[in-house]
Design an enzyme around this catalytic site. Structure first.
Site, PDB file in Angstrom:
ATOM      1  N   CYS A 112      -8.869 -17.766 -12.030  1.00  8.83           N
ATOM      2  CA  CYS A 112      -8.416 -16.370 -11.912  1.00  8.83           C
ATOM      3  C   CYS A 112      -7.345 -16.612 -10.919  1.00  8.83           C
ATOM      4  O   CYS A 112      -7.550 -17.332  -9.982  1.00  8.83           O
ATOM      5  CB  CYS A 112      -9.285 -15.512 -11.767  1.00  8.83           C
ATOM      6  SG  CYS A 112     -10.419 -15.295 -13.124  1.00  8.83           S
ATOM      7  N   THR A 113      -6.385 -15.733 -10.874  1.00  7.14           N
ATOM      8  CA  THR A 113      -5.563 -15.494  -9.607  1.00  7.14           C
ATOM      9  C   THR A 113      -5.234 -14.340  -9.448  1.00  7.14           C
ATOM     10  O   THR A 113      -4.960 -13.271 -10.217  1.00  7.14           O
ATOM     11  CB  THR A 113      -4.155 -16.256  -9.982  1.00  7.14           C
ATOM     12  OG1 THR A 113      -4.182 -17.611 -10.444  1.00  7.14           O
ATOM     13  CG2 THR A 113      -3.199 -16.325  -8.546  1.00  7.14           C
TER      14      THR A 113
ATOM     15  N   ARG B 235      -3.650 -23.966  -8.290  1.00  9.19           N
ATOM     16  CA  ARG B 235      -2.877 -22.850  -8.711  1.00  9.19           C
ATOM     17  C   ARG B 235      -2.402 -21.929  -7.530  1.00  9.19           C
ATOM     18  O   ARG B 235      -1.558 -21.449  -7.569  1.00  9.19           O
ATOM     19  CB  ARG B 235      -3.417 -21.858  -9.896  1.00  9.19           C
ATOM     20  CG  ARG B 235      -3.725 -22.671 -11.060  1.00  9.19           C
ATOM     21  CD  ARG B 235      -4.860 -21.791 -11.742  1.00  9.19           C
ATOM     22  NE  ARG B 235      -6.081 -22.234 -11.451  1.00  9.19           N
ATOM     23  CZ  ARG B 235      -7.225 -21.331 -10.922  1.00  9.19           C
ATOM     24  NH1 ARG B 235      -6.854 -19.892 -10.813  1.00  9.19           N
ATOM     25  NH2 ARG B 235      -8.126 -21.718 -10.530  1.00  9.19           N
TER      26      ARG B 235
END
Lengths: 121, 253
Positions: free
Chosen positions: B1-2, B191
């Site tokens: 997730c971000t 990421r």
């Protein structure tokens, strides 16, 4: 290390979403907290029970791949059914309502709801 | 997730997240995709929780899941949760729960209770910081006025760190993936660096939900595990969830 081959330049003006990355909008549902917990999710689950069954079947299939005899899956589902009785209000009642509305075994719905805790190792 | 909480030059806050899930849970060779990720997409819904016909909170959720991973109390605060991996993981919490030690809370139930019952950013922060959990987690919280944004890094039993925006010389945004922000991310799953590079280009003068959407849909922030992107503006009482895929070529995570 080699440069990430799939990385790309920062995107611009991609909103509103469209094109091959966009798979649609999430549909909107109202959850009425004035209803008894066991009834709150009925409409949503009625609309999504086929997709939910597909997911729980896949989760069961993945576990069966790891433990082919099926015994571990059976024990886990039995234990998770018992676990549901220990969950706090209103979550226990809501989960039981979802199992009833979807026709999916309670243990599998409990597993879906506690999957985060299982997965964080 | 971000997850990202950012503040623009006027002090307005924006909160957004990519929900990535399904790593190692079945790879579909034919379609080059994660099986569970693909099956979660049609289960993704936007929910409006109401009492007396009035909205109490809104969320982006999976049908069948009664906890919360992304949500907003209109005009008050927004909350997302990112997964935090640890050897001291949720399986220990579950084991203790089964043995009768039940002083911790299930992650999704805590976030649901906070969204349902907390009445302010500070109250939500207090609950997310002090409540014992069954599993570690990152809570990303946004508010309705300047400086109200933070990442709470949680172990099962305590808060390891609170990373705030825009106070005491802090940054204008906080960005959390699935690694402690004070340590480097896993080298094969970075990421954070590309997301930060895109955020730094935007600057507080140009930040908005559309420009954050640009960041979250840039590969590899967008990847094969991405189920959806949710955009939240507490001030505007606005929450939007879009189902997303990552066509090839695309990172598997």
């Amino acid at each position: 290390l080699a440069k990430d081959p799939y990385a790309e330049e920062c995107r611009n003006e991609s909103y509103p979403p469209s094109g091959p990355r966009f798979k649609g909008n999430a549909p909107v549902y109202i959850i009425n907290l004035d209803l008894p917990p066991s009834k709150r999710w009925d409409q949503l689950i009625n609309d999504k029970k086929v997709q939910l069954k597909t997911l729980t079947d896949t989760m069961r299939g993945i576990m069966t791949a790891f433990f082919p005899s099926g015994k571990v899956v059976h024990i886990l589902e039995k234990e998770l059914t018992l676990l549901s009785a220990t969950l706090p209000y209103p979550f226990r009642e809501e989960i039981e309502g979802i199992a009833k509305a979807s026709g999916i075994p309670l243990g599998e719905i409990v597993m879906f709801n506690v999957f985060y805790e299982i997965f964080t190792v | 997730c971000t997850s990202i909480v950012a503040e623009d030059k006027t002090g307005k806050l924006y909160h957004a997240r990519n929900l990535d899930f399904g790593l190692f849970l079945g790879w579909d060779v034919k379609n080059s995709s994660w099986t569970i990720t693909e099956e979660l997409r049609p289960l993704t819904v936007s929910l409006d929780f109401q009492r007396n016909n009035k909205t109490v909170f809104k969320s982006s959720n999976f049908a069948g899941y009664v906890g919360m991973v992304s949500g907003m109390k209109p005009g008050i605060f927004s909350l997302t949760m990112n997964e935090r991996f640890s050897i001291d993981g949720g399986y220990i919490g579950i084991f203790q729960w089964i043995l009768g030690k039940r002083d911790g809370m299930w992650m999704g139930f805590l976030t649901r209770a906070v969204l349902e019952n907390s009445t302010s950013y500070e109250d939500a922060k207090d609950q997310l910081t002090k409540t014992k959990l069954l599993a570690p987690a990152y809570f990303i919280l946004g508010g309705n006025r300047t400086g109200q944004g933070c990442v709470i890094t949680r172990s099962r039993l305590s808060t390891l760190d609170i990373w705030n925006i825009n106070t005491n010389g802090g940054p204008w945004y906080v960005l959390e993936t699935n690694y402690d922000h004070w340590e480097d991310p896993f080298v094969l799953d970075d990421r954070r660096t590309p997301a930060r590079r895109c955020m730094d280009r935007i600057t507080p003068e140009n930040i908005s939900l559309p420009t954050i959407f640009d960041v979250l849909t840039t590969k590899p922030v967008l990847n094969k595990l991405t189920v959806s992107t949710t955009l939240i503006s507490v001030t505007d009482s606005r929450i939007e969830t879009y189902l997303l895929g990552c066509p090839d070529p695309c990172n598997p995570w």
